[in-house]
Every structure is written in structure tokens, then in C-alpha cells.
Design a protein around this motif. Sequence first.
Motif, PDB file in Angstrom:
ATOM      1  N   GLY A  87       0.805  -1.215   0.000  1.00 49.23           N
ATOM      2  CA  GLY A  87       0.000   0.000   0.000  1.00 49.23           C
ATOM      3  C   GLY A  87       0.834   1.259   0.000  1.00 49.23           C
ATOM      4  N   THR A  88       1.936   1.264   0.756  1.00 51.40           N
ATOM      5  CA  THR A  88       2.808   2.440   0.795  1.00 51.40           C
ATOM      6  C   THR A  88       3.475   2.678  -0.550  1.00 51.40           C
ATOM      7  OG1 THR A  88       3.242   2.091   3.160  1.00 51.40           O
ATOM      8  CG2 THR A  88       4.787   3.485   1.943  1.00 51.40           C
ATOM      9  N   VAL A  89       4.030   1.616  -1.120  1.00 49.22           N
ATOM     10  CA  VAL A  89       4.663   1.736  -2.443  1.00 49.22           C
ATOM     11  C   VAL A  89       3.640   2.164  -3.494  1.00 49.22           C
ATOM     12  CG1 VAL A  89       5.850   0.482  -4.279  1.00 49.22           C
ATOM     13  CG2 VAL A  89       6.470   0.072  -1.893  1.00 49.22           C
ATOM     14  N   GLY A  90       2.440   1.590  -3.439  1.00 42.89           N
ATOM     15  CA  GLY A  90       1.399   1.946  -4.390  1.00 42.89           C
ATOM     16  C   GLY A  90       0.963   3.397  -4.254  1.00 42.89           C
ATOM     17  N   ALA A  91       0.795   3.870  -3.027  1.00 42.38           N
ATOM     18  CA  ALA A  91       0.370   5.251  -2.803  1.00 42.38           C
ATOM     19  C   ALA A  91       1.418   6.239  -3.294  1.00 42.38           C
ATOM     20  CB  ALA A  91       0.090   5.474  -1.321  1.00 42.38           C
ATOM     21  N   VAL A  92       2.688   5.963  -2.985  1.00 46.29           N
ATOM     22  CA  VAL A  92       3.773   6.853  -3.431  1.00 46.29           C
ATOM     23  C   VAL A  92       3.877   6.851  -4.948  1.00 46.29           C
ATOM     24  CG1 VAL A  92       6.265   7.232  -3.377  1.00 46.29           C
ATOM     25  CG2 VAL A  92       5.056   6.618  -1.274  1.00 46.29           C
ATOM     26  N   GLY A  93       3.785   5.658  -5.563  1.00 46.36           N
ATOM     27  CA  GLY A  93       3.874   5.562  -7.012  1.00 46.36           C
ATOM     28  C   GLY A  93       2.743   6.290  -7.717  1.00 46.36           C
ATOM     29  N   ILE A 104      -8.475   4.801 -13.645  1.00 45.41           N
ATOM     30  CA  ILE A 104      -9.213   3.536 -13.500  1.00 45.41           C
ATOM     31  C   ILE A 104      -8.730   2.767 -12.273  1.00 45.41           C
ATOM     32  CG2 ILE A 104      -9.692   1.306 -14.584  1.00 45.41           C
ATOM     33  CD1 ILE A 104      -9.463   2.681 -17.288  1.00 45.41           C
ATOM     34  N   ILE A 105      -7.394   2.709 -12.123  1.00 47.10           N
ATOM     35  CA  ILE A 105      -6.825   2.014 -10.963  1.00 47.10           C
ATOM     36  C   ILE A 105      -7.250   2.696  -9.672  1.00 47.10           C
ATOM     37  CG2 ILE A 105      -4.671   1.411  -9.789  1.00 47.10           C
ATOM     38  CD1 ILE A 105      -3.381   1.089 -12.511  1.00 47.10           C
ATOM     39  N   ASP A 106      -7.270   4.021  -9.695  1.00 50.66           N
ATOM     40  CA  ASP A 106      -7.681   4.774  -8.515  1.00 50.66           C
ATOM     41  C   ASP A 106      -9.121   4.452  -8.143  1.00 50.66           C
ATOM     42  OD1 ASP A 106      -7.390   6.578  -6.439  1.00 50.66           O
ATOM     43  OD2 ASP A 106      -8.114   8.256  -7.628  1.00 50.66           O
ATOM     44  N   THR A 146      -5.677  -8.510   0.597  1.00 48.86           N
ATOM     45  CA  THR A 146      -6.500  -7.944  -0.471  1.00 48.86           C
ATOM     46  C   THR A 146      -7.405  -6.831   0.034  1.00 48.86           C
ATOM     47  OG1 THR A 146      -6.501 -10.039  -1.680  1.00 48.86           O
ATOM     48  CG2 THR A 146      -8.225  -8.461  -2.233  1.00 48.86           C
ATOM     49  N   PHE A 147      -8.125  -7.069   1.133  1.00 51.06           N
ATOM     50  CA  PHE A 147      -9.042  -6.026   1.594  1.00 51.06           C
ATOM     51  C   PHE A 147      -8.370  -4.982   2.481  1.00 51.06           C
ATOM     52  CE2 PHE A 147      -9.949  -9.379   4.881  1.00 51.06           C
ATOM     53  CZ  PHE A 147      -9.566  -8.676   6.005  1.00 51.06           C
ATOM     54  N   SER A 148      -7.100  -5.196   2.854  1.00 52.24           N
ATOM     55  CA  SER A 148      -6.400  -4.227   3.705  1.00 52.24           C
ATOM     56  C   SER A 148      -5.627  -3.191   2.898  1.00 52.24           C
ATOM     57  CB  SER A 148      -5.430  -4.953   4.648  1.00 52.24           C
ATOM     58  OG  SER A 148      -6.116  -5.794   5.541  1.00 52.24           O
ATOM     59  N   ILE A 149      -5.154  -3.553   1.706  1.00 51.54           N
ATOM     60  CA  ILE A 149      -4.318  -2.656   0.905  1.00 51.54           C
ATOM     61  C   ILE A 149      -4.988  -1.303   0.648  1.00 51.54           C
ATOM     62  CG2 ILE A 149      -3.375  -2.319  -1.420  1.00 51.54           C
ATOM     63  CD1 ILE A 149      -2.472  -5.197  -1.395  1.00 51.54           C
ATOM     64  N   PRO A 150      -6.259  -1.251   0.224  1.00 48.39           N
ATOM     65  CA  PRO A 150      -6.862   0.063  -0.033  1.00 48.39           C
ATOM     66  C   PRO A 150      -6.832   0.996   1.167  1.00 48.39           C
ATOM     67  CG  PRO A 150      -8.233  -1.664  -0.960  1.00 48.39           C
ATOM     68  CD  PRO A 150      -7.185  -2.345  -0.128  1.00 48.39           C
ATOM     69  N   TYR A 151      -7.033   0.459   2.364  1.00 44.57           N
ATOM     70  CA  TYR A 151      -7.032   1.313   3.557  1.00 44.57           C
ATOM     71  C   TYR A 151      -5.653   1.911   3.812  1.00 44.57           C
ATOM     72  CZ  TYR A 151     -11.604  -0.726   4.514  1.00 44.57           C
ATOM     73  OH  TYR A 151     -12.914  -1.122   4.429  1.00 44.57           O
ATOM     74  N   VAL A 152      -4.609   1.134   3.546  1.00 41.15           N
ATOM     75  CA  VAL A 152      -3.251   1.666   3.693  1.00 41.15           C
ATOM     76  C   VAL A 152      -2.998   2.757   2.657  1.00 41.15           C
ATOM     77  CG1 VAL A 152      -0.798   1.098   3.643  1.00 41.15           C
ATOM     78  CG2 VAL A 152      -2.418  -0.530   4.615  1.00 41.15           C
ATOM     79  N   ILE A 153      -3.403   2.501   1.424  1.00 37.60           N
ATOM     80  CA  ILE A 153      -3.205   3.489   0.356  1.00 37.60           C
ATOM     81  C   ILE A 153      -3.930   4.787   0.685  1.00 37.60           C
ATOM     82  CG2 ILE A 153      -3.714   4.018  -2.060  1.00 37.60           C
ATOM     83  CD1 ILE A 153      -3.179   1.135  -2.744  1.00 37.60           C
ATOM     84  N   ASN A 155      -4.742   6.039   3.601  1.00 38.58           N
ATOM     85  CA  ASN A 155      -4.090   6.746   4.706  1.00 38.58           C
ATOM     86  C   ASN A 155      -2.786   7.394   4.263  1.00 38.58           C
ATOM     87  OD1 ASN A 155      -5.184   6.348   7.739  1.00 38.58           O
ATOM     88  ND2 ASN A 155      -5.831   4.630   6.497  1.00 38.58           N
ATOM     89  N   VAL A 156      -1.984   6.671   3.498  1.00 35.12           N
ATOM     90  CA  VAL A 156      -0.701   7.218   3.042  1.00 35.12           C
ATOM     91  C   VAL A 156      -0.939   8.353   2.051  1.00 35.12           C
ATOM     92  CG1 VAL A 156       1.458   6.699   1.845  1.00 35.12           C
ATOM     93  CG2 VAL A 156       0.485   5.037   3.436  1.00 35.12           C
ATOM     94  N   ARG A 157      -1.927   8.185   1.182  1.00 34.97           N
ATOM     95  CA  ARG A 157      -2.212   9.225   0.197  1.00 34.97           C
ATOM     96  C   ARG A 157      -2.725  10.497   0.863  1.00 34.97           C
ATOM     97  NH1 ARG A 157      -5.687   7.335  -4.828  1.00 34.97           N
ATOM     98  NH2 ARG A 157      -7.349   7.361  -3.260  1.00 34.97           N
ATOM     99  N   ALA A 158      -3.467  10.350   1.945  1.00 32.60           N
ATOM    100  CA  ALA A 158      -3.917  11.521   2.691  1.00 32.60           C
ATOM    101  C   ALA A 158      -2.726  12.279   3.279  1.00 32.60           C
ATOM    102  CB  ALA A 158      -4.871  11.100   3.797  1.00 32.60           C
ATOM    103  N   ARG A 159      -1.719  11.531   3.710  1.00 30.88           N
ATOM    104  CA  ARG A 159      -0.500  12.164   4.221  1.00 30.88           C
ATOM    105  C   ARG A 159       0.270  12.848   3.095  1.00 30.88           C
ATOM    106  NH1 ARG A 159       1.430  14.248   8.913  1.00 30.88           N
ATOM    107  NH2 ARG A 159       3.713  14.181   8.943  1.00 30.88           N
ATOM    108  N   LEU A 160       0.229  12.254   1.905  1.00 32.55           N
ATOM    109  CA  LEU A 160       0.937  12.811   0.767  1.00 32.55           C
ATOM    110  C   LEU A 160       0.291  14.085   0.232  1.00 32.55           C
ATOM    111  CD1 LEU A 160       1.760   9.555  -1.229  1.00 32.55           C
ATOM    112  CD2 LEU A 160       3.445  11.201  -0.404  1.00 32.55           C
ATOM    113  N   SER A 161      -0.974  14.327   0.577  1.00 34.12           N
ATOM    114  CA  SER A 161      -1.667  15.498   0.042  1.00 34.12           C
ATOM    115  C   SER A 161      -1.004  16.806   0.456  1.00 34.12           C
ATOM    116  CB  SER A 161      -3.133  15.492   0.498  1.00 34.12           C
ATOM    117  OG  SER A 161      -3.222  15.559   1.918  1.00 34.12           O
ATOM    118  N   GLY A 162      -0.334  16.808   1.602  1.00 38.43           N
ATOM    119  CA  GLY A 162       0.366  18.007   2.037  1.00 38.43           C
ATOM    120  C   GLY A 162       1.877  17.872   1.960  1.00 38.43           C
ATOM    121  N   TYR A 163       2.333  16.952   1.116  1.00 44.83           N
ATOM    122  CA  TYR A 163       3.766  16.659   1.040  1.00 44.83           C
ATOM    123  C   TYR A 163       4.494  17.706   0.204  1.00 44.83           C
ATOM    124  CZ  TYR A 163       8.022  13.923   0.333  1.00 44.83           C
ATOM    125  OH  TYR A 163       9.323  13.500   0.296  1.00 44.83           O
TER     126      TYR A 163
END
Length: 268
Positions: A87-93, A104-106, A146-153, A155-163
Amino acid sequence: MSRKGKSRAKKGLGGFFCVLVYLFLFLPIAVIVVNSFNATTSKPYLSWKGFTFDWYINIWENRSLLDAFGNTMMIAAVSTILATIIGTVGAVGMYKYKFRGKGIIDGLLYIPVVIPEIVLGISLLTIFTNTHIPRGMLTLILAHVTFSIPYVIFNVRARLSGYDNSIEEASLDLGANRITTFFEVTLPVLAPGIAGGALLAFTLSIDDVIISYFVNGQTKTYPLKVMESIKSGVAPDVNALSTLILVGTILLVVLTQSNLFKKKKGGK
């Protein structure tokens, strides 16, 4: 009625509804805790027969219950680690790079979150059956990832919004390579989002019943064991172990909150 009287009446009514809400939330938990010390052996344990610690002692003799709890913790730990990394790698990528099909992936990330769990459970069962993957610990871990990855993405993406990307550029200008920059600069900034996503993934894994029911095979988890015991009334051992889990959760929350308070106080 005067304004002060009306204000007091509103406060009293608000307090009354507050008490009702807290009773609705915590009364079932209180019943479990109280019954874990109840000496009665009659089901469904609605009568108080005396105070006892016997059920806490009997936990260590109930191998099936301990095995189920151990399976739950193992699955939760492994699936959380895998989901957090992916999830972290996916969110950063997805934040840094633009590519065809990104939208579509989003959008697809929301499917495991919004669809009913029974649909996801049947889908995963179909995949595992068609690919001839034997159901057990492996399928449980894969399903929970499978069902946990989206929640990690999320959360990490929310942190990235102010990066601020300039700190990475500064690191690269000072001679650090991209790998060093990621671990020394990017990762510490994203740590709160990663920790939040990991904690959410761990909680969801421990709590899951429906999806685990479809893919567990002969591997029993603690929620599935509790669900089985409900058919004949919740066993006192289950109440005792649930109380211990509750105490551990409260201690973890208190410890986390106290550390955050100390950091904020130190920062000031």
C-alpha cells in the motif's frame, strides 16, 4: 421559563442522550467483562452465581481457543506487513507518476471497500478454487492483504496530500541517491500515515469473520471460533479471553495517546 432555565434544560437533555449513547456502545462490552468473572456455568449466563477467576485459568487449558487466537494474530501480523508495504509503495507511485489508466486504478481501489464482504468472500473463494490454491493459512493471509491494501493506500495518500517535494529535491542536490532519500526523507514524513494504515489493516484483519469464513479451510481464527460458540451460548473462556484482548487494546491506546501527548508537549 428564563433563558438560564432553558439553557440548563438543554444541557440536561444533551447529557441524558449522551448517557444513552454511551450505554448503547459500552453495555455489551460490560456484559462480556462481567460474565468473564461470573461463576455460573449455566447458559446464557444471565444469572450471577459469584465471583471467580477460574475462566482466566481455564483459558490456558483450552488449546483450540488458544490455537485460534494464535492463528488470528499470525494472520493479522503477516497480512498487515504485506499490505503496508504494498500500500505504501502503491500510494507513493500513484502520487508521483502519471500513467495511462491511473484514474481507473484509482477507482478500482474503492471496490474492496464498498462492496459487501460476502461478495468479496465468494469472489476470493472462486479465485482460490480455480487456481487450485488449498484453503488454509495462505488463503487467509492473501484474502486479508487484499481487503487491507486500499485502507493503507488511502491513509498514506492523505498524508501525501500536504507533502512538499522540495525536501526530496534538496536531498538529491546534496548528494543522496533516490533510495537513501526515500528511507531518510520521504519515509519519516509519511510515517504517521503508514502507521495509521497499518493499525487499521491490523484491526480489520483481527475482526474479520465473513471473508475468513469462505477462505479458511480447516484453519480456525478467533472470530470464527467465537461465532461457532454462539450457537450454544458464548463460553466463559471466550468471555475471559475477550476481556484480556480488550484490556490489551485499551493499554495500547493509552500508551499511544500518552506518547503523542509527550511529543506535542515537547514540540511546544
